[in-house]
Design a protein around this motif. Structure first.
Motif, mmCIF file in Angstrom:
data_model
loop_
_atom_site.group_PDB
_atom_site.id
_atom_site.type_symbol
_atom_site.label_atom_id
_atom_site.label_comp_id
_atom_site.label_asym_id
_atom_site.label_seq_id
_atom_site.Cartn_x
_atom_site.Cartn_y
_atom_site.Cartn_z
ATOM 1 N N PHE A 88 -5.546 -8.355 0.265
ATOM 2 C CA PHE A 88 -5.349 -7.765 1.669
ATOM 3 C C PHE A 88 -3.977 -8.054 2.275
ATOM 4 O O PHE A 88 -3.271 -7.273 2.494
ATOM 5 C CB PHE A 88 -6.513 -8.379 2.776
ATOM 6 C CG PHE A 88 -5.869 -7.840 4.243
ATOM 7 C CD1 PHE A 88 -6.103 -6.551 4.691
ATOM 8 C CD2 PHE A 88 -5.677 -8.765 5.047
ATOM 9 C CE1 PHE A 88 -5.923 -6.314 6.030
ATOM 10 C CE2 PHE A 88 -5.173 -8.576 6.327
ATOM 11 C CZ PHE A 88 -5.359 -7.245 6.935
ATOM 12 N N PHE A 89 -3.761 -9.280 2.185
ATOM 13 C CA PHE A 89 -2.385 -9.870 2.703
ATOM 14 C C PHE A 89 -1.027 -9.395 1.809
ATOM 15 O O PHE A 89 -0.270 -9.079 2.582
ATOM 16 C CB PHE A 89 -2.370 -11.446 2.852
ATOM 17 C CG PHE A 89 -2.996 -11.788 4.171
ATOM 18 C CD1 PHE A 89 -2.660 -11.535 5.335
ATOM 19 C CD2 PHE A 89 -4.378 -12.491 3.937
ATOM 20 C CE1 PHE A 89 -3.365 -12.040 6.561
ATOM 21 C CE2 PHE A 89 -5.116 -13.094 5.006
ATOM 22 C CZ PHE A 89 -4.646 -12.601 6.152
ATOM 23 N N TYR A 90 -1.595 -9.328 0.650
ATOM 24 C CA TYR A 90 -0.224 -8.852 -0.265
ATOM 25 C C TYR A 90 0.002 -7.507 -0.018
ATOM 26 O O TYR A 90 0.957 -7.096 0.054
ATOM 27 C CB TYR A 90 -0.695 -8.824 -1.869
ATOM 28 C CG TYR A 90 0.125 -8.348 -2.817
ATOM 29 C CD1 TYR A 90 1.428 -8.622 -3.025
ATOM 30 C CD2 TYR A 90 -0.117 -6.997 -3.378
ATOM 31 C CE1 TYR A 90 2.346 -8.193 -3.970
ATOM 32 C CE2 TYR A 90 0.696 -6.334 -3.952
ATOM 33 C CZ TYR A 90 1.931 -7.049 -4.591
ATOM 34 O OH TYR A 90 2.591 -6.252 -5.107
ATOM 35 N N ARG A 91 -1.176 -6.645 -0.107
ATOM 36 C CA ARG A 91 -1.013 -5.074 0.256
ATOM 37 C C ARG A 91 -0.290 -4.740 1.635
ATOM 38 O O ARG A 91 0.455 -3.918 1.868
ATOM 39 C CB ARG A 91 -2.447 -4.507 -0.048
ATOM 40 C CG ARG A 91 -2.200 -2.917 -0.150
ATOM 41 C CD ARG A 91 -3.247 -2.428 -0.615
ATOM 42 N NE ARG A 91 -2.924 -0.766 -0.880
ATOM 43 C CZ ARG A 91 -2.424 -0.330 -1.926
ATOM 44 N NH1 ARG A 91 -2.132 -1.060 -2.918
ATOM 45 N NH2 ARG A 91 -2.290 0.975 -1.921
ATOM 46 N N ARG A 92 -0.795 -5.694 2.481
ATOM 47 C CA ARG A 92 -0.164 -5.323 3.874
ATOM 48 C C ARG A 92 1.315 -5.588 3.948
ATOM 49 O O ARG A 92 2.140 -4.930 4.611
ATOM 50 C CB ARG A 92 -0.998 -6.114 4.920
ATOM 51 C CG ARG A 92 -0.624 -6.125 6.274
ATOM 52 C CD ARG A 92 -1.416 -6.590 7.431
ATOM 53 N NE ARG A 92 -0.994 -8.009 7.341
ATOM 54 C CZ ARG A 92 -1.574 -9.107 8.053
ATOM 55 N NH1 ARG A 92 -2.433 -8.712 9.094
ATOM 56 N NH2 ARG A 92 -1.254 -10.228 7.998
ATOM 57 N N LYS A 93 1.526 -6.643 3.220
ATOM 58 C CA LYS A 93 3.047 -7.189 3.321
ATOM 59 C C LYS A 93 3.884 -6.296 2.536
ATOM 60 O O LYS A 93 4.885 -5.587 2.934
ATOM 61 C CB LYS A 93 3.214 -8.631 2.824
ATOM 62 C CG LYS A 93 4.554 -9.071 2.686
ATOM 63 C CD LYS A 93 4.693 -10.452 2.316
ATOM 64 C CE LYS A 93 6.286 -11.090 2.227
ATOM 65 N NZ LYS A 93 6.289 -12.170 1.513
ATOM 66 N N GLU A 132 7.235 -4.022 3.504
ATOM 67 C CA GLU A 132 8.548 -4.317 3.046
ATOM 68 C C GLU A 132 8.766 -3.421 2.186
ATOM 69 O O GLU A 132 10.103 -2.827 1.886
ATOM 70 C CB GLU A 132 8.687 -5.685 2.509
ATOM 71 C CG GLU A 132 8.361 -6.726 3.663
ATOM 72 C CD GLU A 132 8.183 -8.045 3.158
ATOM 73 O OE1 GLU A 132 8.550 -8.525 2.072
ATOM 74 O OE2 GLU A 132 8.039 -9.066 3.984
ATOM 75 N N LYS A 133 8.120 -2.921 1.063
ATOM 76 C CA LYS A 133 8.512 -2.161 -0.180
ATOM 77 C C LYS A 133 7.163 -1.259 -0.307
ATOM 78 O O LYS A 133 6.657 -1.276 -1.714
ATOM 79 C CB LYS A 133 8.724 -2.981 -1.325
ATOM 80 C CG LYS A 133 9.825 -3.961 -1.019
ATOM 81 C CD LYS A 133 10.271 -4.904 -2.282
ATOM 82 C CE LYS A 133 11.252 -5.889 -1.794
ATOM 83 N NZ LYS A 133 11.408 -6.771 -2.950
ATOM 84 N N PRO A 134 7.016 -0.187 0.308
ATOM 85 C CA PRO A 134 5.843 0.541 0.025
ATOM 86 C C PRO A 134 5.951 1.409 -1.261
ATOM 87 O O PRO A 134 5.097 1.764 -1.787
ATOM 88 C CB PRO A 134 5.880 1.576 1.145
ATOM 89 C CG PRO A 134 7.201 1.548 1.956
ATOM 90 C CD PRO A 134 7.849 0.168 1.592
ATOM 91 N N ASP A 135 7.192 1.756 -1.616
ATOM 92 C CA ASP A 135 7.448 2.405 -2.776
ATOM 93 C C ASP A 135 6.783 1.605 -4.292
ATOM 94 O O ASP A 135 6.676 2.223 -5.275
ATOM 95 C CB ASP A 135 8.803 2.984 -3.035
ATOM 96 C CG ASP A 135 9.759 1.671 -3.080
ATOM 97 O OD1 ASP A 135 9.631 0.851 -2.266
ATOM 98 O OD2 ASP A 135 10.721 1.538 -3.964
ATOM 99 N N ARG A 136 6.762 0.312 -3.830
ATOM 100 C CA ARG A 136 6.136 -0.506 -5.081
ATOM 101 C C ARG A 136 4.795 -0.273 -5.181
ATOM 102 O O ARG A 136 4.210 -0.530 -6.424
ATOM 103 C CB ARG A 136 6.635 -2.151 -4.757
ATOM 104 C CG ARG A 136 7.585 -2.260 -5.081
ATOM 105 C CD ARG A 136 8.112 -3.906 -4.968
ATOM 106 N NE ARG A 136 7.541 -4.545 -5.915
ATOM 107 C CZ ARG A 136 7.125 -5.798 -5.913
ATOM 108 N NH1 ARG A 136 7.735 -6.574 -5.106
ATOM 109 N NH2 ARG A 136 6.483 -6.545 -6.946
ATOM 110 N N LEU A 137 4.007 0.135 -4.424
ATOM 111 C CA LEU A 137 2.620 0.647 -4.446
ATOM 112 C C LEU A 137 2.352 1.860 -5.089
ATOM 113 O O LEU A 137 2.454 2.692 -4.202
ATOM 114 C CB LEU A 137 1.816 0.225 -3.016
ATOM 115 C CG LEU A 137 2.024 -1.122 -2.521
ATOM 116 C CD1 LEU A 137 1.517 -1.293 -1.322
ATOM 117 C CD2 LEU A 137 1.259 -1.996 -3.653
ATOM 118 N N LYS A 138 2.059 2.004 -6.285
ATOM 119 C CA LYS A 138 1.739 3.376 -6.685
ATOM 120 C C LYS A 138 0.199 3.919 -6.712
ATOM 121 O O LYS A 138 0.012 5.031 -6.665
ATOM 122 C CB LYS A 138 1.973 3.261 -8.462
ATOM 123 C CG LYS A 138 3.387 2.778 -8.678
ATOM 124 C CD LYS A 138 4.362 3.785 -8.092
ATOM 125 C CE LYS A 138 5.904 3.542 -8.580
ATOM 126 N NZ LYS A 138 6.899 3.682 -7.804
#
Length: 130
Positions: A57-62, A66-72
């Motif tokens: 939860f905290f990793y995904r929220r952060k 900060e870097k939404p393009d990293r989440l594929k």
């Protein structure tokens, strides 16, 4: 830490201590040892999943900030699914004392968790781990 032959000496030492304690417990209360170890391992697995859910939860929220393009990968139901998982795990912990066979596992799991935290603090203070 590994020795010059690549043996993880701390992991081996900790495993040996836990194995020794298990043998001692099996002599003290042989009729309960399986129940305690099975319940404690179940609670330990739940602690792992609780940690994973909270961390996710905290990793995904952060990362979304900060870097939404990293989440594929788009997680279906995020963040509600994390709250549901945490809630159910906490319900299991809260209701486990209501079942006599689970009390020993809960106590065993809490004891194991406290032991691991103490070992972590000692190793961290001696700068044996980062």
């Amino acid at each position: 830490m590994k020795n010059k032959n690549g043996v993880p000496v701390y992991a081996l030492g900790l495993s040996s201590i836990v194995l020794f304690l298990t043998a001692v417990i099996s002599y003290i209360i042989p009729s309960k040892v399986f129940e305690i170890l099975a319940a404690a391992s179940g609670f330990t697995a739940l602690v792992n999943w609780l940690t994973i859910s909270i961390t996710h939860f905290f990793y995904r929220r952060k990362t979304l900030k900060e870097k939404p393009d990293r989440l594929k990968y788009k997680v279906p139901g995020w963040p509600i699914i994390n709250f549901i998982a945490v809630t159910f795990i906490l319900i299991v912990f809260a209701t486990s004392p209501l079942y006599p066979g689970q009390i020993s596992g809960l106590i065993g799991s809490i004891t194991l968790f406290a032991f691991l935290v103490i070992i972590y603090i000692i190793m961290k203070s001696k700068k044996l781990i980062n």
